[in-house]
Write an enzyme that holds these catalytic residues in place. Structure first.
Site, PDB file in Angstrom:
ATOM      1  N   CYS A  84      -0.723   6.052  -5.103  1.00 33.52           N
ATOM      2  CA  CYS A  84      -0.372   5.343  -3.864  1.00 33.52           C
ATOM      3  C   CYS A  84       0.912   5.876  -3.221  1.00 33.52           C
ATOM      4  O   CYS A  84       0.948   6.164  -2.020  1.00 33.52           O
ATOM      5  CB  CYS A  84      -0.278   3.841  -4.121  1.00 33.52           C
ATOM      6  N   HIS A  99       2.849  -1.178  -5.626  1.00 34.58           N
ATOM      7  CA  HIS A  99       1.820  -0.540  -4.793  1.00 34.58           C
ATOM      8  C   HIS A  99       2.338  -0.419  -3.365  1.00 34.58           C
ATOM      9  O   HIS A  99       3.172  -1.217  -2.912  1.00 34.58           O
ATOM     10  CB  HIS A  99       0.519  -1.343  -4.812  1.00 34.58           C
ATOM     11  N   HIS A 122      -4.503   3.728   2.079  1.00 34.97           N
ATOM     12  CA  HIS A 122      -3.835   3.752   0.780  1.00 34.97           C
ATOM     13  C   HIS A 122      -4.734   4.380  -0.274  1.00 34.97           C
ATOM     14  O   HIS A 122      -5.939   4.538  -0.081  1.00 34.97           O
ATOM     15  CB  HIS A 122      -3.402   2.346   0.352  1.00 34.97           C
TER      16      HIS A 122
END
Length: 356
Positions: free
Chosen positions: A270, A318, A330
């Protein structure tokens, strides 16, 4: 439907109404994770599919946090290694300088030896020439000053060399500490991913299909609740020039697989995706989502624009890039590809802007 299920359904309805009617704050509060569903039933002693989904999500969340720790340790190792390279050159230069000064000192000593090592007074007695004596006095003074300056320079060079050596040793220790952190994080990542994959592999094909549908439904429900809460005032703000470049890079990676620790070009995790996207925009940012959250300027959710980064979960484990229209691009987790999804489909910690 028994009384327990009725009570559970009632609680779920009350919670949903509370979310939809809650007042909106200036800096929108983090969106809670979707509440567990009571629709999946199982035999006594066997986990429901919803429980399996929650367990898999938890394992991948832990793997994500460990990935951030691994990436941070890797960055620290790179920085310390670069410092060691600089210090190694400085040590070599210092050693060469000391050798040069010692050669000069040796040359002076040899010159004095050739003159017999006699003091100026003795040279006067032996020469009987006042002019020669005065020349000798001036040369002696110049020689003494040069020698004093050289000895001072030699002493400083030796002190610098000792400092460089100590710094290099300290940096080596930091590199080793980072490697230990990386090894621990790597072990944790692999263990969490392996456990999650084992849980999924034990499901029948029909159950895996239902599991994916449950994931999608949970994300859609959370996104709908987020949008209806009024957290986002304007979903179509303009990106900055750098933001457009970062966004173009990030969206061009859609379809590439998630691989932990990866930062392209074939795969990403990510924060590997977001950091490389902003690097492509000539605006370097920290490598990990936690450092992005810690170091970059925070922006109220209602003021975010395309190119901004949304940080997720209470541990900032994240990150996704806002693309506008309430969506992000993402790299979700192992087993998934870089994709577009609702910005409110996960628990939002906050928003940061790389180019403020």
């Amino acid at each position: 439907m028994n009384r327990r299920h009725c009570a559970s359904a009632a609680i779920t309805l009350v919670c949903a109404l509370a979310v939809l009617t809650a007042p909106v704050q200036a800096m929108a509060a983090p969106i809670p994770e979707p509440a567990p569903s009571a629709t999946a039933s199982a035999a006594p002693g066997k986990k429901t599919l919803e429980q399996v989904r929650e367990e898999i999500d938890t394992l991948y969340r832990k793997a994500g946090a460990a990935t951030d720790a691994y990436n941070l340790a890797e960055e620290e190792s790179k920085k310390q290694s670069a410092e060691i390279v600089k210090l190694t050159k400085a040590i070599a230069d210092g050693q060469a300088r000391i050798a040069e000064l010692k050669d000069r000192a040796g040359a002076q000593a040899r010159e004095q030896y050739r003159n017999g090592g006699l003091p100026p007074g003795a040279q006067l007695v032996l020469s009987g020439d006042p002019d020669l004596f005065m020349d000798g006095i001036n040369q002696a003074r110049q020689g003494q000053q040069a020698t004093k300056g050289m000895l001072t320079e030699l002493e400083q060079a030796q002190e610098d060399l000792e400092t460089y050596t100590q710094d290099a040793s300290l940096n080596w220790k930091k590199v080793e500490a980072s490697r230990v952190k990386q090894a621990k994080a790597k072990k944790s990542i692999n263990a969490q991913i392996k456990a999650a994959e084992k849980l999924e592999s034990e499901l029948a094909e029909e159950e895996r299909a239902r599991l994916l549908k449950m994931e999608q439904d949970a994300a859609s429900t959370a996104q709908a609740a987020w949008l209806s809460s009024g957290a986002l005032k304007d979903i179509n703000r303009e990106a900055s020039a750098a933001g457009r470049k970062a966004l173009a890079f990030a969206t061009a990676q859609i379809g590439k697989p998630y691989v932990w620790g990866a930062e392209g070009p074939a795969s990403y995790d990510c924060s590997g995706l977001t950091s490389q996207a902003w690097a492509a925009a000539k605006n370097p940012i920290p490598r990990t989502s936690q450092e992005q959250w810690r170091q970059l300027p925070h922006i109220p959710i209602q003021d975010m624009r395309p190119g901004d980064l949304i940080i997720y979960h209470s541990d900032a484990s994240h990150v996704g890039m806002y693309v506008g229209d309430g969506s992000i691009v993402h790299a979700p987790r192992p087993g998934r590809q870089v994709t577009l999804t609702g910005a409110g489909s996960m628990q939002i910690l906050g928003v940061v802007r790389p180019d403020k």
